[in-house]
Design an enzyme around this catalytic site. Structure first.
Site, PDB file in Angstrom:
ATOM      1  N   HIS A 231       0.816  -1.219   0.000  1.00 20.78           N
ATOM      2  CA  HIS A 231       0.000   0.000   0.000  1.00 20.78           C
ATOM      3  C   HIS A 231       0.847   1.265   0.000  1.00 20.78           C
ATOM      4  O   HIS A 231       0.318   2.378   0.088  1.00 20.78           O
ATOM      5  CB  HIS A 231      -0.927  -0.029   1.240  1.00 20.78           C
ATOM      6  CG  HIS A 231      -2.064   0.923   1.178  1.00 20.78           C
ATOM      7  ND1 HIS A 231      -2.235   1.944   2.087  1.00 20.78           N
ATOM      8  CD2 HIS A 231      -3.106   1.017   0.313  1.00 20.78           C
ATOM      9  CE1 HIS A 231      -3.327   2.618   1.794  1.00 20.78           C
ATOM     10  NE2 HIS A 231      -3.879   2.081   0.727  1.00 20.78           N
ATOM     11  N   LYS A 233       3.263   4.469  -1.065  1.00 21.57           N
ATOM     12  CA  LYS A 233       3.365   5.437  -2.152  1.00 21.57           C
ATOM     13  C   LYS A 233       4.747   6.091  -2.063  1.00 21.57           C
ATOM     14  O   LYS A 233       4.990   6.934  -1.180  1.00 21.57           O
ATOM     15  CB  LYS A 233       2.288   6.515  -2.060  1.00 21.57           C
ATOM     16  CG  LYS A 233       0.878   6.059  -2.424  1.00 21.57           C
ATOM     17  CD  LYS A 233       0.155   5.430  -1.293  1.00 21.57           C
ATOM     18  CE  LYS A 233      -1.278   5.068  -1.668  1.00 21.57           C
ATOM     19  NZ  LYS A 233      -1.897   4.176  -0.674  1.00 21.57           N
ATOM     20  N   ASP A 238      16.771  10.130  -8.241  1.00 22.69           N
ATOM     21  CA  ASP A 238      18.230  10.258  -8.093  1.00 22.69           C
ATOM     22  C   ASP A 238      18.698  10.098  -6.643  1.00 22.69           C
ATOM     23  O   ASP A 238      19.729  10.670  -6.253  1.00 22.69           O
ATOM     24  CB  ASP A 238      18.712  11.607  -8.638  1.00 22.69           C
ATOM     25  CG  ASP A 238      18.548  11.713 -10.145  1.00 22.69           C
ATOM     26  OD1 ASP A 238      18.589  10.661 -10.814  1.00 22.69           O
ATOM     27  OD2 ASP A 238      18.380  12.837 -10.647  1.00 22.69           O
ATOM     28  N   HIS A 409      -8.987  11.505   1.124  1.00 24.66           N
ATOM     29  CA  HIS A 409      -8.086  10.354   1.103  1.00 24.66           C
ATOM     30  C   HIS A 409      -6.771  10.642   1.831  1.00 24.66           C
ATOM     31  O   HIS A 409      -5.924   9.761   1.979  1.00 24.66           O
ATOM     32  CB  HIS A 409      -7.810   9.955  -0.354  1.00 24.66           C
ATOM     33  CG  HIS A 409      -7.272   8.576  -0.527  1.00 24.66           C
ATOM     34  ND1 HIS A 409      -6.025   8.316  -1.059  1.00 24.66           N
ATOM     35  CD2 HIS A 409      -7.809   7.370  -0.229  1.00 24.66           C
ATOM     36  CE1 HIS A 409      -5.832   7.011  -1.098  1.00 24.66           C
ATOM     37  NE2 HIS A 409      -6.889   6.419  -0.595  1.00 24.66           N
ATOM     38  N   LYS A 411      -4.110  10.984   4.666  1.00 23.40           N
ATOM     39  CA  LYS A 411      -3.922  10.239   5.917  1.00 23.40           C
ATOM     40  C   LYS A 411      -2.867  10.973   6.746  1.00 23.40           C
ATOM     41  O   LYS A 411      -1.699  11.027   6.354  1.00 23.40           O
ATOM     42  CB  LYS A 411      -3.462   8.801   5.639  1.00 23.40           C
ATOM     43  CG  LYS A 411      -4.375   8.036   4.653  1.00 23.40           C
ATOM     44  CD  LYS A 411      -3.608   7.716   3.402  1.00 23.40           C
ATOM     45  CE  LYS A 411      -4.349   7.014   2.303  1.00 23.40           C
ATOM     46  NZ  LYS A 411      -5.408   6.148   2.543  1.00 23.40           N
ATOM     47  N   ASP A 416      -0.205  18.117  18.736  1.00 25.64           N
ATOM     48  CA  ASP A 416       0.162  19.365  19.425  1.00 25.64           C
ATOM     49  C   ASP A 416       0.779  20.403  18.499  1.00 25.64           C
ATOM     50  O   ASP A 416       1.565  21.251  18.933  1.00 25.64           O
ATOM     51  CB  ASP A 416       1.118  19.073  20.582  1.00 25.64           C
ATOM     52  CG  ASP A 416       0.456  18.287  21.698  1.00 25.64           C
ATOM     53  OD1 ASP A 416      -0.781  18.358  21.804  1.00 25.64           O
ATOM     54  OD2 ASP A 416       1.171  17.586  22.434  1.00 25.64           O
TER      55      ASP A 416
END
EC number: 2.7.8.-
Length: 491
Positions: A231, A233, A238, A409, A411, A416
């Site tokens: 899952h 991403k 480089d 979508h 997340k 604080d």
């Protein structure tokens, strides 16, 4: 009864009197299995209930998705490579040990926990930018690809067909033709349509290496769980620049337009500096594990020279085979560390009782806790199950906002206004225990302020759930939510 026994006996080949005996035997044997594997209590009870009510279907489902194996062969490979990986991360922790002294007091315990179990250390000297427009992000991907000099490494759950996602494909082919070494690692299930298209063939013809992560193999479900997914991403350029966050390689104008929830709303960060090497290391590990031609993990290139950045950050990866349950521990620690404010954005909300109690305890000790979820969800069962938690959370003082500007979508956790956890992790059982996930933990006030501004923009497009009105919702909705809640440990 004799006639019924005869008919069922003719149908199943044995006397019907054996059916309840067989049922009881299946339940007893399954109960021994639950005891032997020591699953979380809520998960074990949910599975046990399914098997009691629907023994054959329940056992079949349990064999398919009940435990967390990735297959014996792959498990052995991961364990072997993890030992090789450990030597590299140990060197990294020694190299950047002084950077721990720069951590704010509020972030020290969380950072130490995140780097435990062979994790990445905190590193100083980075620049970080937050991007919130998916179309702008796709265009910047194309620009990054056009400017790359040596390597392009992409690891995503979904690469969807159509729109600007196809333009990224074309840019990658052009980069490979001018000599840039390109590797693409995609989840087999999430990117199934992409793998069925002409793009893999075109990529390989251009010299781009393509690997399918965790392929679903019919007939091997008893050895490999089908719904363990990659899952993450990750986009590394480089070994010096990395993009990560919630967005898959999709054009929101064309992606899942038939789901009835509007466009996906995502955010990504671009990091330039030495922390990019941590993401490169995770990519290299995943590539080595999922590529059947590789038997040993090979070290990646040395980290890039630090840029003139002030951001202190660390990569945080997790998965169901290695660093087991570290993600759960980090999220629980983040909740318990909050002293003033805790804000969570997640499209899928399905925590266990421990995290629910943690959120309620935080609100009870005076922390301003806010949960932002989409008003409409592409998973009906998840939506109903999520709402089953609302009453308890609001009774403890947790604020719940439902975003109506599309499917939120993004997340993130903001603690604080000083520490942020940002990446691919949903606040649900799948991310916590089943998926291979990636996050960036940032200890920087400027970035946290930008994330707070983004959160405020989400709240401006959200409806705050009213506790009194919620208590008056129809009884049938309560029953549906509670029924869906029974399945929440399995979602």
């Amino acid at each position: 009864m004799n006639i019924l026994n005869y008919l069922l006996g003719s149908l199943f080949g044995f006397s019907f009197i054996w059916v309840p005996i067989a049922h009881a035997l299946i339940v007893i044997l399954f109960g021994f299995r639950m005891i032997s594997v020591r699953r979380p209590v809520a998960v074990a009870i949910a599975w046990f209930l399914i098997v009691v009510l629907f023994p054959l279907i329940g056992v079949s489902l349990y064999i398919l998705i009940g435990e967390r194996p990735v297959g014996r062969k792959l498990t052995r490979k991961i364990i072997r490579m993890d030992k090789e990986y450990a030597a590299i991360t140990e060197d990294m922790r020694k190299r950047y040990s002084a950077d721990k002294q720069l951590l704010p007091v509020e972030g020290r315990a969380l950072s130490l926990l995140a780097e435990s179990k062979n994790g990445s250390p905190v590193i100083a000297g980075n620049q970080i930018e937050l991007f919130t427009s998916s179309l702008e992000i796709l265009q910047l991907f194309i620009d990054e690809i056009g400017q790359a000099k040596k390597t392009l490494h992409l690891e995503f759950y979904i690469w969807a067909l159509g729109g600007d996602a196809d333009r990224v494909c074309e840019a990658l082919i052009a980069a490979a033709k001018r000599g840039v070494a390109c590797k693409v690692l995609l989840d087999s299930l999430g990117s199934k349509d992409w793998f069925k298209s002409d793009w893999p063939h075109r990529f390989r013809n251009a010299g781009i290496q393509v690997t399918e992560a965790l392929p679903i193999q019919i007939g091997r479900f008893q050895f490999r769980r089908a719904d363990l997914r990659l899952h993450r991403k990750i986009f590394v350029i480089d070994n010096a620049i990395v993009w990560t966050g919630s967005m898959n390689l999709v054009d929101p104008r064309t992606f899942k337009q038939d789901s009835g929830v509007g466009e996906w709303v995502d955010a990504m960060v671009r990091i330039e500096g030495p922390v990019a090497s941590q993401f490169e290391l995770t990519f290299a590990f995943d590539w080595s594990v999922d590529n059947p031609k590789i038997n040993h993990f090979k070290a990646v290139a040395p980290a890039a020279t630090p840029v003139e950045g002030q951001v202190l950050a660390q990569e945080f990866s997790s998965g169901p085979v290695y660093r087991d349950d570290i993600l759960y521990q980090v999220l629980l620690s983040a909740i318990m560390d909050a002293r003033e404010e805790l804000v969570i954005t997640t499209p899928y909300f399905g925590p266990d009782d421990g995290l629910i109690q943690g959120l309620m305890a935080a609100a009870g000790r005076g922390v301003r806790v806010t949960l932002i979820v989409p008003k409409l969800n592409d998973s009906t069962l998840v939506a109903w199950s999520s709402r089953s938690f609302y009453a308890d959370l609001m009774s403890a003082g947790v604020n719940i906002a439902e975003f109506h500007g599309g499917l939120l979508h993004t997340k993130s956790l903001l603690i604080d206004r000083k520490v942020a956890i940002f990446g691919s992790v949903n606040f649900d059982q799948r991310s916590l225990r089943l998926n291979f996930e990636i996050s960036l933990i940032v200890y920087n006030l400027d970035f946290c302020a930008k994330l707070e501004n983004l959160i405020e923009s989400y709240l401006a497009q959200s409806d705050l759930v009213n506790r009194v009105a919620w208590a008056k919702r129809p009884r049938w909705r309560v029953l549906l939510e509670n029924a869906a809640h029974l399945a929440s440990p399995l979602l």
